[in-house]
Each structure stands twice: as C-alpha cells, then as structure tokens.
Design a protein around this motif. Structure first.
Motif: not given
Length: 417
Positions: A139-141, A145-149, A175-182, A191-196
């Motif tokens: 979903l993030l891919m 922008h590789q992130r979702l609200n 944590p190697d895949l996801f992180r929470i950002v604002n 948002e949830i952002e894809l790390v890699s």
C-alpha cells in the motif's frame, strides 16, 4: 443569551451545510448506472450483515467485563447506520449475542460459541502477520510519496484485514520498514512512511497471474458473451500495454490512455489487496492525492464494466473486482475471511433458530385461537338451542327435573282435563 443564540445559529448553519452536501452528492451520484448483477448484490447483502455484527462484537469486547448495556449499543446504532431498537436486532442473532436482565436493565455479551470464534480470529490474525506486513508495504509503495495518513488509513484498515491496534502491534515491530512521521506538526497529519522499498513486492496481481501463465500481463473480463459492445471496448482497452501501478506515474500525462490504464491497474491492485475484493468509492476518493486518482473516478470505473462492478447497495457506492467472484462467492478466500465466514454461518444459524421459534409460537397461538373459537362456537350453539326452546315455551331446565317431567306428562295424557 447571545452565546446561546450564536451556538443555535451555528448548529443550524452546519446542519444546512450537511444537507446541501448530501444533496449534492446524491445529484452527482444519481448519474451513475450499471446493470445489476444479482449474485454480486447478494454478496454485498451477506457481507453487510456481517460488518454490522462485527462492529457490535468489537464494541462489546471493549466494554468492562466484555458486557455492554443495550442502551449503550442503542446510542451507537446511528454510527452503524442502523434504525430501530438495538434489543430487537440483538435478539435476531441468539447464537451470537446473549441478552440478559441485570438491575432492571438489559445487557448483552457474546455467546460461548462467539467467543470461540473471537479466539480463532485472533489466532488467524497472528498467523497472518507476515501477510499483513507485506500488504501494508505494498500500500505504501503504491502511494505517491511512500506514506499514508493514519486517519485516512484507519477508515479502510478493516478492508485490508489490519487489526484496530495495528499501529502498536505491527508498525513498531518492523522499524526497518515503517516509521511514524508528522512533518506538519498537526495531530491530524500523522503518517506511516515506508523506510525502504521491497522490489520483490512490486508485482501486481495481474503481473503475478501472467507470470504463472507465462503470458503478457493483461486484464480479465467476466461479462456474459451477449454484452457485445462492452466486450469490444474491453478488447480495445486491453490491446494497449499494461502499466504497473508500482511504476512512478510522473512521466504520464493526466487524461491520456496511458494514465487511464495505470489508474485502472492501480484500482485493480488495491481491490486485490482487500479481503473481500471491494472498497467504498467515497473512501477510495479520500486517497485521490496519495494514489494520483482522477477527480471523476466514478466515470472511469463505469467505463470498464468487465473489470469492475459498481453497486449502490444500501446507498453506499461500492466497487467490486468482478474476476474475484464466482457467483456470490469469492474465488480465493483469505484465511482471515474463512473465520469471518464461520461468523456469518453462526449468524444464519441464529436467524434460522429465531425464525423457527417464532413460527412455532405462531402455530401455538393459532391453535389456541382455534380451540377458543371452537369452544365459543359450541357455547353459542348451546345458547341458541336454549333460546329457541324457550321461545317455543319449553323450559329446558324444568324438564330435566324428574318431578317436573312427571307433572308435564300427566297433564299431557290426563283424559280428565
């Protein structure tokens, strides 16, 4: 006083705005039309009942002691888009919900069989965690922008099988895949952002099927052969090369055939990732910016009736993936859906049991009414005969007395009179 008047005017204005918005949506959606498919409509009906009872189940499980006052459930009925009395609804499914009286108030808890299904559901969710991680990654891919609200994702999380607590159950464990950002600092912008990225996951359902068949990726059509014009349009659309939804769309121009092809592929992939291969079009439209969806997504979907089926069941516009269904049943069933189907079977069993009890109660009632009617008829006949005899001067009660009967016959045959 002024404050109260201001608040009253504010709420009145807000209500009018909501009415105008709903009216606008109805006018804009009223132009939609698609020939109804009875099997797919039936699939939506069955799923609808399950969704409502699943939400009631979750409300009960969150209550202290896993028992909810029926009054509390009644207040939630509007948010569940239900009308009527909650008590009547709960009693329709006696195999799922147990209603009991405590302190002169009705309460509801899950039955033992229902609790067994809850445990089975949790076990299936734990076993499906790797699949859920891949699903969230895909979903993030797919997003621009590789992130979702997070708030938007919460609206459709159950469609993809994500648990209510996926933010603390799944995201922190990887944590190697996801992180929470604002990035804006606002609470609603989390948002949830894809790390890699994971290149091995950048394969759509269409491409995966083509790989199995050793053919070029293309869409499938399941329309009846009598839909000649729709088949012609489908073949014309399918002749152009398939564009993967995981491909960066920045080089594509809005409104071109290539962009339409990519959008159809994107919606197809999103539906393929859901449990029931369907999504609300309104909720899908909330992600127009994240997934680069066109403003008039409904028009695009209606152009491809061989790929998608659009329904307005329960006044909720929903798009289904036609190829995912055989009749009203899913072709491939997710393990998580298998547990949900058991829940649906339990619901049906409860409905059948309730209908059987009501039918027997009606039979007993009719039998009692029939017996009472026969008794009343016999009484009326007896009273009628008595009245008729009295009209002829015969005293019925008197003739039953032996001495009175002697006097009657003596007077009748006495020649001295």
């Amino acid at each position: 006083m002024c404050k109260m008047m201001f608040l009253r005017d504010f709420y009145h204005l807000r209500r009018e705005c909501c009415c105008l918005l709903r009216s606008h949506l109805r006018r804009s959606f009223s132009l939609w039309s698609m020939k109804k498919d009875p099997d797919l409509e039936s699939a939506l009906s069955r799923n609808r009942r399950w969704v409502v009872n699943n939400q009631i189940k979750n409300i009960i499980l969150r209550c202290p002691g896993q028992a909810a006052p029926v009054d509390h459930l009644q207040k939630k009925f509007k948010s569940l888009d239900l009308q009527g009395k909650a008590l009547n609804w709960l009693k329709k499914y006696p195999c799922c919900f147990e209603v009991y009286l405590e302190d002169d108030k009705y309460h509801c808890r899950l039955t033992k069989r229902m609790m067994c299904l809850v445990e089975e559901e949790e076990l299936a969710r734990d076993m499906q965690e790797p699949t859920l991680v891949d699903r969230l990654t895909k979903l993030l891919m797919l997003s621009a922008h590789q992130r979702l609200n997070v708030i938007k994702l919460n609206e459709i999380k159950r469609n993809f099988g994500f648990p209510d607590d996926y933010l603390i159950r799944i995201v922190p464990k990887y944590p190697d895949l996801f992180r929470i950002v604002n990035y804006s600092g606002r609470r609603s912008s989390m948002e949830i952002e894809l790390v890699s990225r994971k290149p091995e996951l950048a394969v759509s359902a269409v491409e995966a099927l083509a790989g199995q068949q050793n053919s070029e990726p293309c869409f499938s059509c399941t329309l009846p052969s009598t839909w000649v014009k729709s088949w012609e349009r489908f073949h014309s659309f399918n002749e152009t090369p398939y564009i993967s939804p995981y491909k960066d769309p920045t080089d594509l121009v809005e409104g071109t055939k290539e962009m339409d092809k990519r959008t159809v592929g994107l919606v197809h992939e999103l539906l393929s990732l859901t449990l029931w291969k369907k999504l609300s079009i309104v909720k899908l439209g909330h992600f127009s910016r994240e997934f680069s969806l066109p403003e008039k997504l409904n028009v695009l979907l209606l152009k491809h009736p061989g790929i998608f089926y659009v329904s307005n069941k329960y006044q909720i516009y929903t798009v289904l993936l036609r190829e995912a269904y055989s009749g009203s049943a899913l072709v491939e069933q997710d393990p998580f859906v298998a547990v949900k189907e058991k829940f649906g079977e339990l619901m049906q069993e409860g409905l059948h049991e309730r209908n059987r009890r009501n039918h027997q109660a009606n039979l007993n009632k009719n039998n009692n009414l029939g017996t009472a009617a026969r008794r009343l008829e016999m009484r009326n006949d007896r009273d009628g005969r008595k009245a008729e005899e009295e009209d002829h001067g015969v005293k019925v009660d008197g003739l039953c007395d032996p001495e009175e009967r002697k006097r009657f016959y003596k007077a009748l045959f006495d020649d001295t009179c």
